[in-house]
Design a protein around this motif. Structure first.
Motif, PDB file in Angstrom:
ATOM      1  N   GLN A 129      14.240  -7.900  40.548  1.00 51.69           N
ATOM      2  CA  GLN A 129      14.485  -9.294  39.952  1.00 51.69           C
ATOM      3  C   GLN A 129      13.180  -9.927  39.211  1.00 51.69           C
ATOM      4  O   GLN A 129      12.184  -9.250  39.398  1.00 51.69           O
ATOM      5  N   GLY A 130      13.000 -10.726  38.705  1.00 50.47           N
ATOM      6  CA  GLY A 130      12.053 -11.449  38.117  1.00 50.47           C
ATOM      7  C   GLY A 130      12.035 -13.017  38.228  1.00 50.47           C
ATOM      8  O   GLY A 130      11.556 -13.718  37.063  1.00 50.47           O
ATOM      9  N   MET A 131      12.439 -13.645  39.353  1.00 50.80           N
ATOM     10  CA  MET A 131      12.605 -14.941  39.439  1.00 50.80           C
ATOM     11  C   MET A 131      11.348 -15.807  39.560  1.00 50.80           C
ATOM     12  O   MET A 131      10.463 -15.212  39.979  1.00 50.80           O
ATOM     13  N   ASN A 132      11.136 -16.739  39.241  1.00 47.87           N
ATOM     14  CA  ASN A 132       9.873 -17.653  39.184  1.00 47.87           C
ATOM     15  C   ASN A 132       9.431 -17.800  40.543  1.00 47.87           C
ATOM     16  O   ASN A 132      10.051 -18.300  41.564  1.00 47.87           O
ATOM     17  N   ARG A 133       8.243 -17.231  40.939  1.00 48.66           N
ATOM     18  CA  ARG A 133       7.426 -17.291  42.154  1.00 48.66           C
ATOM     19  C   ARG A 133       8.334 -17.052  43.179  1.00 48.66           C
ATOM     20  O   ARG A 133       8.328 -17.199  44.386  1.00 48.66           O
ATOM     21  N   GLN A 134       9.056 -15.938  43.149  1.00 49.09           N
ATOM     22  CA  GLN A 134      10.163 -15.197  43.737  1.00 49.09           C
ATOM     23  C   GLN A 134       9.499 -14.904  45.327  1.00 49.09           C
ATOM     24  O   GLN A 134      10.080 -15.398  46.400  1.00 49.09           O
ATOM     25  N   PRO A 191      17.766  -8.960  32.834  1.00 49.26           N
ATOM     26  CA  PRO A 191      18.136  -8.807  34.470  1.00 49.26           C
ATOM     27  C   PRO A 191      19.295  -7.521  34.535  1.00 49.26           C
ATOM     28  O   PRO A 191      19.300  -6.989  35.665  1.00 49.26           O
ATOM     29  N   VAL A 231      19.879 -19.961  45.234  1.00 47.71           N
ATOM     30  CA  VAL A 231      19.641 -18.524  45.044  1.00 47.71           C
ATOM     31  C   VAL A 231      19.778 -17.713  46.422  1.00 47.71           C
ATOM     32  O   VAL A 231      19.094 -18.270  47.291  1.00 47.71           O
ATOM     33  N   SER A 289      17.768 -16.449  51.214  1.00 45.15           N
ATOM     34  CA  SER A 289      18.092 -17.607  50.424  1.00 45.15           C
ATOM     35  C   SER A 289      17.404 -18.675  50.548  1.00 45.15           C
ATOM     36  O   SER A 289      16.791 -19.119  51.411  1.00 45.15           O
ATOM     37  N   THR A 294      18.541 -13.888  46.800  1.00 45.79           N
ATOM     38  CA  THR A 294      17.749 -12.699  46.237  1.00 45.79           C
ATOM     39  C   THR A 294      18.501 -11.468  46.575  1.00 45.79           C
ATOM     40  O   THR A 294      19.159 -11.395  47.565  1.00 45.79           O
ATOM     41  N   ARG A 332       8.327 -17.595  47.291  1.00 43.96           N
ATOM     42  CA  ARG A 332       9.739 -18.574  47.742  1.00 43.96           C
ATOM     43  C   ARG A 332      10.290 -17.983  49.132  1.00 43.96           C
ATOM     44  O   ARG A 332      10.826 -18.575  49.835  1.00 43.96           O
TER      45      ARG A 332
END
Length: 228
Positions: free
Chosen positions: A176-181, A122, A155, A151, A157, A184
Motif C-alpha cells: 500500500q502507499g497511504m500517507n505516513r502509513q 493500488p 482504515v 486499524s 492496513t 501511523r
C-alpha cells in the motif's frame, strides 16, 4: 486519440493522478479552451498547463535517488526544501510517489508518466521495503499485529511482511502507499518512529547509493520495473 490526462502524463510533466488534479482545478487548456477529463487528444492538439505548452518527450529517463531527511518531495520551486533544488538532470523528471520529509532513502525519478501511474495504482500491489527504528524494544505481539494489519482512523492496513532486525529495528514490506502509513501504524500500537528508510521499490534496491545522489537506471532495471 487518448485521454488528456494520459497525454499530459506521457509528456513527463507529472503523474496521471496529478494531471487529473490539474484538469479538475482548471489549469489545463485544450486548443484555447478549458479542458475537461473526458477530452481526447492527439499530437495535433495544443495542450497548455499553467502557461506551459505540453510536448511529449523524445525519450524517457529514469533515475534512482537517495533522499535525505528534510527534503520535501513536492515539486514546488518556491519551497527551499523542495526536491527540485536537489536534482540536476538533462530533462525534467518527477518523483514516483512520495517519501515524507522526515524519512530518507530510495526514490524513483522519471518523466515516464505511464510507469508512474502503474507503480502508484493500488490495484498492482507493488512491494516497497523499509527499515524502521522505533523508540522502544519490539515485542512479538507488536510484530504480529503489524504483519496482520493495523486499524487507525477509518482504515485498516493490508497484511504485510515484518521482520525483526534488532531490539528496536524492523524491516517491513508494504503493498500500500497511504500517507505516513508506517508512522501511523506504529503510533496506533504505542510506538514512535525514530528513523524510517526506504530500501526497495519492486526490484529496485537502494544499495550503496550515497545520500542525496542520483544514479541513472540501466535498461534491464527499467524493464524489470515495467513488469506487471
Amino acid at each position: 486519440m487518448i485521454r488528456i490526462a494520459k497525454y499530459i502524463a506521457g509528456s513527463g510533466l507529472c503523474s496521471r493522478r496529478a494531471a487529473c488534479r490539474l484538469i479538475e482545478s482548471g489549469h489545463v487548456q485544450l486548443n484555447d479552451r478549458v479542458a475537461i477529463h473526458t477530452d481526447r487528444v492527439s499530437n495535433d492538439d495544443t495542450i497548455v498547463v499553467n502557461g506551459q505548452t505540453i510536448v511529449p518527450p523524445a525519450a524517457y529517463n529514469y533515475y534512482m535517488y537517495n533522499k535525505p531527511v528534510g527534503i520535501d518531495c513536492v515539486c514546488n520551486p518556491q519551497d527551499a526544501d523542495s526536491i527540485v533544488h536537489q536534482i540536476n538532470t538533462p530533462v525534467r523528471v518527477f518523483p514516483v510517489g512520495r517519501l515524507d520529509k522526515d524519512s530518507h532513502g530510495l526514490m524513483l525519478l522519471t518523466n515516464d508518466g505511464e510507469l508512474c501511474q502503474r507503480l502508484l495504482h493500488p490495484d498492482y500491489y507493488h512491494e516497497k521495503e523499509y527499515r524502521v527504528t522505533v523508540d522502544k524494544p519490539l515485542t512479538g505481539q507488536f510484530l504480529k499485529t503489524m504483519s496482520l494489519g493495523v486499524s487507525y482512523g477509518n482504515v485498516t492496513t493490508l497484511p504485510c511482511q515484518v521482520k525483526r532486525q534488532s531490539d528496536n529495528i524492523f524491516l517491513i514490506t508494504l503493498t500500500q502507499g497511504m500517507n505516513r502509513q508506517i508512522r501511523r501504524m506504529c503510533k496506533a500500537l504505542g510506538y514512535r518512529v525514530i528513523k524510517l528508510q526506504r530500501l526497495r521499490i519492486k526490484s529496485l534496491r537502494l544499495g550503496d547509493l550515497p545520500l542525496n545522489q542520483l544514479q541513472p537506471l540501466p535498461n534491464d532495471q527499467v524493464l524489470e520495473l515495467k513488469q506487471p
